[in-house]
Enzyme design. Structure first.
Site, PDB file in Angstrom:
ATOM      1  N   PHE A   1      15.709 -14.580  84.944  1.00 45.17           N
ATOM      2  CA  PHE A   1      16.604 -15.724  84.808  1.00 45.17           C
ATOM      3  C   PHE A   1      17.341 -16.049  86.106  1.00 45.17           C
ATOM      4  CE2 PHE A   1      16.988 -13.477  80.575  1.00 45.17           C
ATOM      5  CZ  PHE A   1      16.086 -14.296  79.931  1.00 45.17           C
TER       6      PHE A   1
ATOM      7  N   PRO B   1      17.721  -7.140  81.050  1.00 47.15           N
ATOM      8  CA  PRO B   1      17.499  -7.371  82.483  1.00 47.15           C
ATOM      9  C   PRO B   1      17.334  -8.845  82.815  1.00 47.15           C
ATOM     10  CG  PRO B   1      16.268  -5.461  81.762  1.00 47.15           C
ATOM     11  CD  PRO B   1      16.876  -6.065  80.522  1.00 47.15           C
ATOM     12  N   CYS B   2      17.975  -9.265  83.896  1.00 45.15           N
ATOM     13  CA  CYS B   2      18.139 -10.699  84.142  1.00 45.15           C
ATOM     14  C   CYS B   2      17.278 -11.237  85.275  1.00 45.15           C
ATOM     15  CB  CYS B   2      19.609 -10.977  84.479  1.00 45.15           C
ATOM     16  SG  CYS B   2      20.196 -10.108  85.958  1.00 45.15           S
ATOM     17  N   GLN B   3      16.388 -10.409  85.844  1.00 42.78           N
ATOM     18  CA  GLN B   3      15.658 -10.869  87.018  1.00 42.78           C
ATOM     19  C   GLN B   3      14.880 -12.152  86.772  1.00 42.78           C
ATOM     20  OE1 GLN B   3      15.790  -7.808  85.877  1.00 42.78           O
ATOM     21  NE2 GLN B   3      16.008  -6.309  87.510  1.00 42.78           N
TER      22      GLN B   3
END
Length: 446
Positions: A111, A107-109
């Site tokens: 970044f 999950p990239c939230q």
């Protein structure tokens, strides 16, 4: 309805079938693309119940068009990666050297430049769990997909120099046993009707005979052949070419099939080559065409915004301060689609994108088209959510937004398989164990 004579798709019997495991799988966009490229999915791990239900119904269930070769020891339910590493460690270790590729998009939230970039966001630590899977499975290839923000420095007082770069940390951690290459890819160059830049890290196990930069050079070399095979005559594909067959003015509406009190877009069939590709044999109305219930004054506002943005040439970009002020709007992310260009990056907020000609937000199916999901791929769970629940729930709009576009995954999967056939060494390679992640995964520091 589904086409009755559709058979399960299998890899070409004359070509070797390569296997993969997908962790942080989301709704299955990356897995779908790899399966379309002929890869055999062994299993997937996803902790959110809604996203896993979507993955299950499309890629695991007995009637699914593509299917994982799911092991008996792993429940066909949502599973947490950290918990699985603790409870099924021996089972996972049994796969050592037997998996061709480990893939995943942590999950990239934490970044993403669209949100508050926080080095202490616990979601950033999920990359460590990915590396722990690398340690156990010892795959021939590793593939990580993430947002552009993973390549930039975080302010972090606990790191040398006060900066922390997760991309560089991952590359260094993999580099002990893998030849690593990276690339920022524009998904629109693969026929995805969306200007979406994503960062890919790919590692081939040392001794494979495949040079670090060979993959992305080969992906670019194979891209035109891939597009021709998909009957995509030119790129980029525009938003209108992707979703014009779903315009309400053309199809009309029907009562929603899964949400009483709502309406779905009816459907009369595809108009363009891309729409035919995405329709993929579906007969009838595709799933996920439920329309938002805009109040009359909101629809009227959307109509005026559409007209003003067309007149001002402000399509695919945020509203001007003058337009926002004239409507008393504070939200800056609202954009009107440009019908002649790919869409901006699809987000989890359903009202971020306004249709290019109809006064409404896009439905889930339209967002899925912009992400290159075929029409038979149905999403499960709530359509959307709000407030604090966004941190713990992954509804349909978010599942679509978080996914790897299947067309991109398919193109990369085809090229990796080709490289393995031509230059890889199929026999198990003895190798030094990768650098181990601390057993206390959640608390480990890079």
């Amino acid at each position: 309805m589904r086409v009755s004579n559709v058979k399960k798709v299998r890899a070409d019997a004359h070509q070797p079938t390569y296997s993969f495991v997908d962790i942080f799988a989301g709704c299955g966009g990356l897995s779908l693309g790899l399966m379309q490229a002929g890869w055999k999915g062994l299993f997937a791990v996803e902790h959110d119940a809604n996203a896993f239900q979507t993955l299950h119904d499309n890629l695991i269930a007995p009637e699914a068009r593509f299917q994982f070769a799911w092991p008996d020891w792993l429940s066909k339910t949502a599973n947490d990666v950290a918990e699985l590493l603790k409870s099924q460690r021996q089972r996972l270790a049994a796969y050592a050297g037997k998996v061709d590729m480990l893939v995943g998009g942590p999950p990239c939230q934490g970044f993403s430049s669209a949100g508050k970039r926080n080095p202490n966001d616990p979601r950033n630590r999920l990359v460590e769990q990915y590396l722990e899977f690398v340690h156990l499975l010892e795959p021939r290839v590793v593939l990580i997909e993430n947002v552009r923000g993973i390549t930039t420095d975080f302010d972090d007082s606990s790191s040398d120099g006060g900066k922390l770069n997760y991309a560089q940390w991952i590359i260094k951690a993999l580099g002990r046993n893998y030849d690593v290459s990276t690339k920022m890819l524009d998904t629109s160059s693969f026929g995805v009707p969306q200007k979406r830049h994503r960062f890919f890290i790919v590692g081939f196990r040392k001794g494979s005979g495949i040079e670090p930069l060979q993959l992305f050079n080969a992906v670019e070399r194979d891209r035109q052949t891939f597009l021709r095979h998909k009957n995509i005559s030119s790129v980029p594909v525009s938003s209108k070419a992707a979703i014009s067959d779903l315009e309400v003015s053309r199809n009309g509406k029907i009562p929603s099939r899964d949400s009483p009190g709502f309406q779905d877009i009816a459907y009369q069939g595809p108009l363009t080559a891309y729409q035919t590709l995405m329709n993929d044999g579906w007969v009838g109305i595709p799933p996920d065409t439920r329309l938002a219930r805009h109040r009359p004054e909101i629809a009227a506002r959307f109509g005026k915004i559409i007209d003003l943005c067309h007149a001002d040439g402000r399509l695919n970009v945020s509203l001007s301060s003058e337009i926002k002020a004239s409507f008393g709007l504070k939200k800056s992310a609202i954009r009107v689609l440009d019908p002649n260009l790919p869409s901006p990056t699809v987000t989890s907020m359903p009202d971020d994108l306004i249709h290019y000609s109809e006064p409404r937000a896009l439905c889930v199916r339209e967002n899925a088209r912009l992400q290159s999901f075929p029409d038979w791929f149905a999403f499960k769970g709530k359509y959307t959510t709000g407030g604090e629940r966004r941190k713990t729930e992954v509804p349909r709009f978010t599942q679509v937004a978080n996914a790897v576009p299947p067309l991109v995954a398919e193109a990369i999967g085809l090229t990796i398989a080709k490289l393995l056939r031509e230059g890889g060494k199929p026999a198990y390679l003895t190798m030094e164990k990768p650098h181990r992640v601390s057993p206390e995964i959640q608390e480990a520091q890079p």
